[in-house]
Scaffold this motif. Sequence first.
Motif, PDB file in Angstrom:
ATOM      1  N   ASP A  76       0.856  -1.185   0.000  1.00  0.00           N
ATOM      2  CA  ASP A  76       0.000   0.000   0.000  1.00  0.00           C
ATOM      3  C   ASP A  76       0.893   1.235   0.000  1.00  0.00           C
ATOM      4  N   PRO A  77       1.378   1.666  -1.175  1.00  0.00           N
ATOM      5  CA  PRO A  77       2.306   2.798  -1.247  1.00  0.00           C
ATOM      6  C   PRO A  77       1.766   4.068  -0.599  1.00  0.00           C
ATOM      7  N   ALA A  78       0.487   4.364  -0.784  1.00  0.00           N
ATOM      8  CA  ALA A  78      -0.073   5.588  -0.219  1.00  0.00           C
ATOM      9  C   ALA A  78       0.003   5.573   1.303  1.00  0.00           C
ATOM     10  N   ARG A  79      -0.300   4.416   1.900  1.00  0.00           N
ATOM     11  CA  ARG A  79      -0.284   4.325   3.364  1.00  0.00           C
ATOM     12  C   ARG A  79       1.138   4.441   3.914  1.00  0.00           C
ATOM     13  N   LEU A  81       3.726   5.937   2.532  1.00  0.00           N
ATOM     14  CA  LEU A  81       4.215   7.306   2.361  1.00  0.00           C
ATOM     15  C   LEU A  81       3.611   8.234   3.414  1.00  0.00           C
ATOM     16  N   GLU A  82       2.346   8.008   3.730  1.00  0.00           N
ATOM     17  CA  GLU A  82       1.700   8.794   4.783  1.00  0.00           C
ATOM     18  C   GLU A  82       2.408   8.581   6.116  1.00  0.00           C
TER      19      GLU A  82
END
Length: 261
Positions: free
Chosen positions: A10-13, A15-16
């Motif tokens: 989950d790249p978005a998670r 990075l967050e």
Amino acid sequence: MGKEHGGTSDPARILELLWREPGAGQPRRGPRQGLSVDAVVQVAVELADSDGLEALTMRGIARQLGVTPMTLYTYVPGKVELLDLMLDAVYLRMPRGDRPAASWRGAVEAVARENRDLYRSHPWVVTMSTARPPLGPGLMAKYEHELAAFEGSGLGDVETDEALTLLLGFVHSTARAALDAKAAARDSVMSDQQWWAANEPLLAKVFDPARFPLAARIGSAAGERHQGMYDPDHAFDFGLERILDGIARLGDDRDARSSGE
């Protein structure tokens, strides 16, 4: 020793989480005051430093923090994401002092030694794959700092990136070899000198110097110099000097080409 992998599903998670503000990382309905992503990562790094990644489990981290394993998942989605956070955290803590008086050669040598110190302080980092590194503030600060070391070398932008990649790959390979040598000595309960003392008489019975003259002559000379089959410190120092020489030559050649245009 198995190869651990960073990278996340989950790249978005991730990075967050990587770019969270200092002190952030508290879930909206956290079950325990004071627990945070930072605290989870810190305990994970400490456990990996002492016991290696093989012993690192979400259950073990939860035990250290005094919570249930399920509680951790409200802070970190899983072990894959945790490994990325751990790696970026140790990158962020690396020393990045100013080097105003250093030549590019001294600055690049310092980069090599800083990374070697990282592997010595956190041996588990050597075992991780960085084919897809965590794109967090630690990695970016490290990359920026290391690129700056090449200023004055005469290299172009692409050559600078390539030279840094070569340098870091060399440091990683020597650190991995040193880790393997240490593990071999620990597992066999024998030093290199003891291992050679035990095996040299047996090798002499089967080894024919006339058949392998170069191996006999050069191997004997190297073994006598280093008092063993492999000297991690010598391998590092020798290789680093050759890489620095190569960068200097590349920079000189580029200057010469520019002057001829």
